[in-house]
Design a protein around this motif. Structure first.
Motif, PDB file in Angstrom:
ATOM      1  N   GLY A  67     -16.983  -3.010 -23.570  1.00  0.00           N
ATOM      2  CA  GLY A  67     -16.247  -3.253 -24.656  1.00  0.00           C
ATOM      3  C   GLY A  67     -15.389  -4.470 -24.268  1.00  0.00           C
ATOM      4  N   THR A  68     -15.261  -4.989 -22.866  1.00  0.00           N
ATOM      5  CA  THR A  68     -14.362  -6.186 -22.567  1.00  0.00           C
ATOM      6  C   THR A  68     -15.327  -7.229 -23.089  1.00  0.00           C
ATOM      7  OG1 THR A  68     -13.292  -4.887 -20.988  1.00  0.00           O
ATOM      8  CG2 THR A  68     -13.052  -7.139 -20.926  1.00  0.00           C
ATOM      9  N   ALA A  69     -15.043  -8.100 -23.950  1.00  0.00           N
ATOM     10  CA  ALA A  69     -15.946  -9.049 -24.425  1.00  0.00           C
ATOM     11  C   ALA A  69     -16.343 -10.084 -23.277  1.00  0.00           C
ATOM     12  CB  ALA A  69     -15.175 -10.114 -25.434  1.00  0.00           C
ATOM     13  N   THR A  70     -15.394 -10.238 -22.355  1.00  0.00           N
ATOM     14  CA  THR A  70     -15.851 -11.244 -21.141  1.00  0.00           C
ATOM     15  C   THR A  70     -16.933 -10.878 -20.375  1.00  0.00           C
ATOM     16  OG1 THR A  70     -13.960 -10.406 -19.951  1.00  0.00           O
ATOM     17  CG2 THR A  70     -13.758 -12.386 -21.116  1.00  0.00           C
ATOM     18  N   LEU A  71     -17.246  -9.469 -20.235  1.00  0.00           N
ATOM     19  CA  LEU A  71     -18.348  -8.909 -19.512  1.00  0.00           C
ATOM     20  C   LEU A  71     -19.605  -8.545 -20.134  1.00  0.00           C
ATOM     21  CD1 LEU A  71     -16.098  -6.133 -17.754  1.00  0.00           C
ATOM     22  CD2 LEU A  71     -16.396  -8.623 -17.159  1.00  0.00           C
ATOM     23  N   VAL A  72     -19.688  -9.053 -21.518  1.00  0.00           N
ATOM     24  CA  VAL A  72     -20.864  -9.140 -22.233  1.00  0.00           C
ATOM     25  C   VAL A  72     -21.213 -10.406 -22.717  1.00  0.00           C
ATOM     26  CG1 VAL A  72     -21.813  -7.998 -24.198  1.00  0.00           C
ATOM     27  CG2 VAL A  72     -20.665  -6.762 -22.907  1.00  0.00           C
ATOM     28  N   SER A  73     -22.254 -10.927 -22.530  1.00  0.00           N
ATOM     29  CA  SER A  73     -22.609 -12.276 -23.163  1.00  0.00           C
ATOM     30  C   SER A  73     -24.086 -12.314 -23.844  1.00  0.00           C
ATOM     31  CB  SER A  73     -22.591 -13.462 -21.910  1.00  0.00           C
ATOM     32  OG  SER A  73     -23.043 -14.616 -22.775  1.00  0.00           O
ATOM     33  N   ARG A  74     -24.166 -12.628 -25.108  1.00  0.00           N
ATOM     34  CA  ARG A  74     -25.361 -12.218 -26.008  1.00  0.00           C
ATOM     35  C   ARG A  74     -26.338 -11.176 -25.558  1.00  0.00           C
ATOM     36  NH1 ARG A  74     -27.746 -18.457 -25.658  1.00  0.00           N
ATOM     37  NH2 ARG A  74     -28.929 -17.617 -27.452  1.00  0.00           N
ATOM     38  N   ALA A  75     -25.516  -9.875 -25.230  1.00  0.00           N
ATOM     39  CA  ALA A  75     -26.045  -8.918 -24.783  1.00  0.00           C
ATOM     40  C   ALA A  75     -27.031  -7.975 -25.954  1.00  0.00           C
ATOM     41  CB  ALA A  75     -25.154  -7.993 -24.475  1.00  0.00           C
TER      42      ALA A  75
ATOM     43  N   SER B  56     -20.836 -20.862 -18.051  1.00  0.00           N
ATOM     44  CA  SER B  56     -21.524 -21.660 -17.101  1.00  0.00           C
ATOM     45  C   SER B  56     -23.100 -21.560 -17.776  1.00  0.00           C
ATOM     46  CB  SER B  56     -21.503 -21.398 -15.522  1.00  0.00           C
ATOM     47  OG  SER B  56     -19.988 -21.604 -15.222  1.00  0.00           O
ATOM     48  N   PHE B  57     -23.573 -20.369 -17.943  1.00  0.00           N
ATOM     49  CA  PHE B  57     -24.969 -20.282 -18.075  1.00  0.00           C
ATOM     50  C   PHE B  57     -24.871 -19.682 -19.807  1.00  0.00           C
ATOM     51  CE2 PHE B  57     -24.282 -19.081 -13.679  1.00  0.00           C
ATOM     52  CZ  PHE B  57     -24.639 -20.099 -13.066  1.00  0.00           C
ATOM     53  N   PRO B  58     -24.847 -20.533 -20.472  1.00  0.00           N
ATOM     54  CA  PRO B  58     -24.749 -20.136 -21.955  1.00  0.00           C
ATOM     55  C   PRO B  58     -25.938 -19.386 -22.462  1.00  0.00           C
ATOM     56  CG  PRO B  58     -24.891 -22.405 -21.688  1.00  0.00           C
ATOM     57  CD  PRO B  58     -24.660 -22.136 -20.476  1.00  0.00           C
ATOM     58  N   ALA B  59     -26.942 -19.861 -22.020  1.00  0.00           N
ATOM     59  CA  ALA B  59     -28.321 -19.131 -22.431  1.00  0.00           C
ATOM     60  C   ALA B  59     -28.566 -17.647 -21.863  1.00  0.00           C
ATOM     61  CB  ALA B  59     -29.524 -20.028 -22.252  1.00  0.00           C
ATOM     62  N   LEU B  60     -27.854 -17.414 -20.734  1.00  0.00           N
ATOM     63  CA  LEU B  60     -28.025 -16.204 -19.957  1.00  0.00           C
ATOM     64  C   LEU B  60     -27.402 -14.882 -20.666  1.00  0.00           C
ATOM     65  CD1 LEU B  60     -28.868 -14.826 -17.343  1.00  0.00           C
ATOM     66  CD2 LEU B  60     -26.429 -15.504 -16.564  1.00  0.00           C
ATOM     67  N   ARG B  61     -28.239 -14.138 -20.957  1.00  0.00           N
ATOM     68  CA  ARG B  61     -27.861 -12.723 -21.498  1.00  0.00           C
ATOM     69  C   ARG B  61     -27.483 -11.684 -20.687  1.00  0.00           C
ATOM     70  NH1 ARG B  61     -32.971 -13.171 -25.692  1.00  0.00           N
ATOM     71  NH2 ARG B  61     -32.564 -15.422 -26.232  1.00  0.00           N
ATOM     72  N   PHE B  62     -26.471 -11.034 -20.692  1.00  0.00           N
ATOM     73  CA  PHE B  62     -25.981 -10.021 -19.813  1.00  0.00           C
ATOM     74  C   PHE B  62     -25.032  -8.941 -20.330  1.00  0.00           C
ATOM     75  CE2 PHE B  62     -21.842 -11.172 -18.227  1.00  0.00           C
ATOM     76  CZ  PHE B  62     -21.894 -12.721 -18.213  1.00  0.00           C
ATOM     77  N   ALA B  63     -25.215  -7.721 -19.711  1.00  0.00           N
ATOM     78  CA  ALA B  63     -24.161  -6.841 -19.976  1.00  0.00           C
ATOM     79  C   ALA B  63     -23.744  -6.036 -18.631  1.00  0.00           C
ATOM     80  CB  ALA B  63     -24.820  -5.608 -20.962  1.00  0.00           C
ATOM     81  N   VAL B  64     -22.423  -5.864 -18.496  1.00  0.00           N
ATOM     82  CA  VAL B  64     -22.050  -5.136 -17.146  1.00  0.00           C
ATOM     83  C   VAL B  64     -21.024  -4.001 -17.664  1.00  0.00           C
ATOM     84  CG1 VAL B  64     -20.527  -5.630 -15.287  1.00  0.00           C
ATOM     85  CG2 VAL B  64     -21.702  -7.579 -15.919  1.00  0.00           C
ATOM     86  N   GLY B  65     -21.546  -2.855 -17.049  1.00  0.00           N
ATOM     87  CA  GLY B  65     -20.876  -1.618 -17.435  1.00  0.00           C
ATOM     88  C   GLY B  65     -20.891  -0.655 -16.371  1.00  0.00           C
ATOM     89  N   ALA B  66     -19.950   0.075 -16.448  1.00  0.00           N
ATOM     90  CA  ALA B  66     -19.764   1.199 -15.403  1.00  0.00           C
ATOM     91  C   ALA B  66     -20.642   2.476 -15.876  1.00  0.00           C
ATOM     92  CB  ALA B  66     -18.325   1.595 -15.088  1.00  0.00           C
TER      93      ALA B  66
END
Lengths: 305, 292
Positions: free
Chosen positions: A34-42, A16-26
């Protein structure tokens, strides 16, 4: 019309937010990283844009490890500091204000107080400390090579102190180094990998606890934490930083935000995000918060599912 | 009523009707005597919107010369007890602030340690500072406003709390006060009605321009709002003075969202929707101001 916070999954945030860069991790990376859907342009580099203060605070806290009493030193926030400040509330005040170094950093994290940033930079200079070199040395020691500092705020501050670039992936790694041993015991019980021992040995437990304390006291955050569940003073426990959402500076360099949440199993989950100014129809700070708030809420739903 | 004001009334009525919470509101163009609103006499918990009247009541004592903005006070550890709002509670005790800076922080971050310092200053020249503020409100025609505490201990409240021990007001009272303030910023006689000078009215306006988390003006580009927020558990409020780009007072605005669900059906926290409403309200006022 102002943009509204939406209920999306993390994967939907990426689309939904293609320009948004983010990384989610524990804390321990196996659960999510390492799960691709939880990282975007990170891995894409971006201006610090609001998280320079995280490195400024960490550097000062680290300096306090080797100089007992460093954080208790008193500094004075003066009219000159207020004149150069573009964010925070001390710039609205009239008289000189005496604060400890620790309290000044607290205000930098909590409200992005730029007058405090300038006072801190002046104080460290007077103590013979080169904050720029110390910060670069610290991230190098932590193995966070994507952090590249270009300087410090000098005559004018937007509450960041340090200028430069990083990536969301690297900011996530930095957040992971801030876990305390207690957190780590929980983490290794649910996953097999954790922050490298070398990273953990660089920072003392006192420094990590101090950073968590500072990040746990942010005043009315506008970024990733802006749409977390809760009402009144009863909000979901979290750690974050004051950001650039309400500033003209954000319109120039984008908006970075960090968030740490705790899962029901006691595990910490971190998010690092950056929203470039060119990314969407960002008409107002509400629009920025709608995007970052949506990602923060998605993370909350992810960790509590 | 001018056509543009009718359009504004229709627009805000539509905004209010679309929400899963009650919205009481009132808008008064400055100096015209016109008023539009919806459910504006509903008694609501004021929370920190009350600080506009605390500010003005304190400044009235500065005007008489009994207090000075340069008077200083020291924050003590005891003042942190029960405080949820503001930034001073996380700092070390012993910080010294002028009355001017206490007022600035009370309005900017709604700091309730600074609110205590302000009440202490009033109490240094009046036997009962809370009564002074209540008397001031009565003199200003805020007949539905009752200040009942120095600051509310919101941490002890539940979502369904009673109003009995809290400061209560109405959107009508708050827009009335702000309309007076708007006129006081440009007219000496109007300032005198507030027991203030024009300069002190301007000071009050400027403290409200420094609100850390603006809501009415957050999406506006042509006008600004000098505003104050109120944050309760089931209620959120925003009051403000709309100003032209050149600083001319345009309208007083007061909005109180009540019984906000903790979560919307969509899963978004209810408070987020209330902030969206305040931003929409600000944009509607901006649109009205362009058509005047």
């Amino acid at each position: 019309m102002v943009a509204e916070v939406r209920v999306l999954s993390l994967a939907e945030c990426a689309s939904s937010f293609p320009a948004l860069r983010f990384a989610v991790g524990a804390v321990a990376s196996d659960r999510v990283s390492g799960t691709a859907t939880l990282v975007s342009r990170a891995e894409e580099a971006h201006d610090l844009a609001g998280i320079g203060k995280l490195l400024l605070g960490l550097t000062l806290a680290h300096l306090g490890e080797g100089d007992e009493g460093f954080l208790e030193h008193t500094l004075t926030v003066t009219a000159d500091h207020r004149a150069g400040a573009r964010t925070g509330t001390l710039r609205l005040m009239s008289g000189d204000l005496e604060l400890s170094v620790e309290d000044a950093v607290n205000l930098v994290f909590a409200t992005g107080d730029a007058a405090c940033v300038l006072a801190l930079l002046e104080f460290t200079k007077s103590e013979g400390v080169d904050v720029f070199a110390e910060a670069q040395g610290l991230v190098d020691a932590l193995g966070l090579n994507a952090f590249q500092f270009t300087g410090t705020e000098e005559d004018e501050s937007w509450g960041d102190g340090l200028l430069g670039q990083t990536t969301c992936a690297e900011t996530l790694e930095l957040l992971r180094t801030l876990v305390t041993p207690g957190d780590l015991e929980t983490a290794v019980s649910v996953a097999t990998s954790a922050p490298a021992v070398t990273q953990l040995s660089v920072l003392s437990e006192a420094t990590r606890q101090r950073m968590q304390s500072w990040m746990g006291r942010v005043f009315e955050p506008a970024g990733l934490a802006s749409a977390l569940p809760g009402f009144g003073p009863q909000r979901v426990p979290h750690q974050t930083l004051s950001g650039l959402e309400l500033t003209a500076r954000g319109a120039e360099c984008g908006y970075s935000s960090v968030l740490t949440l705790r899962t029901e199993t006691g595990e910490w989950v971190h998010v690092a995000a950056h929203l470039p100014t060119s990314s969407a129809d960002l008409q107002s700070p509400r629009d920025v918060s709608a995007v970052l708030g949506t990602l923060g809420l998605a993370t909350y739903h992810f960790v509590t599912r | 009523m001018e056509q543009q004001l009718q359009q504004l009334e229709s627009a805000v009525t539509r905004i209010a009707a679309d929400q899963p919470f009650a919205l009481s509101w009132e808008i008064r163009p400055i100096g015209t005597g016109e008023v539009i609103g919806g459910d504006s006499t509903r008694a609501v918990a004021s929370f920190s919107t009350r600080k506009v009247s605390v500010l003005l009541a304190c400044l009235a004592l500065v005007e008489t010369g009994e207090l000075s903005l340069e008077d200083r006070s020291v924050i003590t550890e005891e003042m942190k007890d029960g405080v949820q709002a503001g930034i001073m509670r996380n700092l070390s005790a012993g910080i010294s602030l002028s009355l001017r800076d206490s007022l600035v922080q009370m309005m900017s971050t709604s700091d309730n340690i600074c609110t205590q310092l302000v009440f202490a200053a009033i109490g240094s020249v009046r036997p009962d500072p809370l009564q002074w503020v209540n008397d001031y409100c009565a003199w200003m025609g805020l007949h539905a406003t009752l200040h009942r505490e120095i600051f509310p201990r919101t941490g002890d409240l539940t979502w369904s709390h009673s109003l009995d021990t809290l400061t209560t007001t109405t959107a009508q009272d708050q827009s009335c006060l702000l309309e007076k303030l708007g006129r006081g910023c440009v007219d000496d006689a109007a300032a005198a009605e507030l027991l203030l000078s024009r300069e002190l009215c301007e000071f009050a306006r400027d403290t409200m321009l420094g609100l850390f988390t603006p809501a009415l003006g957050v999406a506006c580009t042509k006008i600004r709002f000098a505003e104050k927020n109120g944050r309760g558990l089931r209620s959120l409020a925003q009051v403000g003075l709309a100003l032209s780009g050149a600083g001319t007072p345009l309208a007083a605005v007061a909005a109180y969202a009540e019984n906000i669900p903790t979560l919307l059906h969509s899963g978004v926290p209810g408070r987020v929707a209330a902030f969206d409403v305040f931003a929409e309200l600000g944009l509607a006022v901006e649109e009205w101001s362009r058509g005047r």
